[in-house]
Scaffold this active site. Sequence first.
Site, PDB file in Angstrom:
ATOM      1  N   TYR A   7     100.965 -29.037 -60.288  1.00  8.13           N
ATOM      2  CA  TYR A   7      99.915 -29.632 -59.461  1.00  8.13           C
ATOM      3  C   TYR A   7     100.195 -29.492 -57.980  1.00  8.13           C
ATOM      4  O   TYR A   7      99.468 -30.040 -57.159  1.00  8.13           O
ATOM      5  CB  TYR A   7      99.777 -31.118 -59.804  1.00  8.13           C
ATOM      6  CG  TYR A   7     101.112 -31.844 -59.803  1.00  8.13           C
ATOM      7  CD1 TYR A   7     101.655 -32.328 -58.619  1.00  8.13           C
ATOM      8  CD2 TYR A   7     101.838 -31.994 -60.967  1.00  8.13           C
ATOM      9  CE1 TYR A   7     102.891 -32.955 -58.605  1.00  8.13           C
ATOM     10  CE2 TYR A   7     103.073 -32.627 -60.970  1.00  8.13           C
ATOM     11  CZ  TYR A   7     103.586 -33.100 -59.782  1.00  8.13           C
ATOM     12  OH  TYR A   7     104.825 -33.721 -59.773  1.00  8.13           O
ATOM     13  N   GLU A  76     112.908 -28.545 -59.262  1.00 10.02           N
ATOM     14  CA  GLU A  76     112.499 -29.951 -59.255  1.00 10.02           C
ATOM     15  C   GLU A  76     113.672 -30.927 -59.332  1.00 10.02           C
ATOM     16  O   GLU A  76     113.465 -32.133 -59.460  1.00 10.02           O
ATOM     17  CB  GLU A  76     111.524 -30.223 -60.410  1.00 10.02           C
ATOM     18  CG  GLU A  76     110.317 -29.304 -60.438  1.00 10.02           C
ATOM     19  CD  GLU A  76     109.375 -29.445 -59.255  1.00 10.02           C
ATOM     20  OE1 GLU A  76     109.666 -30.210 -58.315  1.00 10.02           O
ATOM     21  OE2 GLU A  76     108.329 -28.786 -59.274  1.00 10.02           O
TER      22      GLU A  76
END
Length: 123
Positions: A7, A76
């Site tokens: 996203y 991440e």
Amino acid sequence: MISVFVYGTLLVGESNHYVVEPYLLSVKSGAVRGSLYQVGDYPALALPAEPDDERTVIGEWLEVTEEGLRAMDILEDYYGPGQTNEYERVWIRDRNGLHEGWVYMWTDVSGLTEITSGSWKAR
């Protein structure tokens, strides 16, 4: 083949897409229940705290190889369950119910600014 909902900077055309591109098998548009927040130069997704929270985050479902998932874990700062992670990796289902897979979510959004459009590209 592993499904991951992205996203933010991993979206096609965004700054970190190159990390996953060598391992990419397919891309499909998608949307999940949640909220999007600004964390400096990248976003964070928070899952709904209440069952009736209908906010939506717009993104893409990437089908990747195992190497692709490992590359995203490194980006991440995800080290595994029970570790000190910047993002947690959890299983999620698309709003339309047709896709499901992993997503990287932020656990504490207090003090962050919400991206009310739910879209990193439209921010």
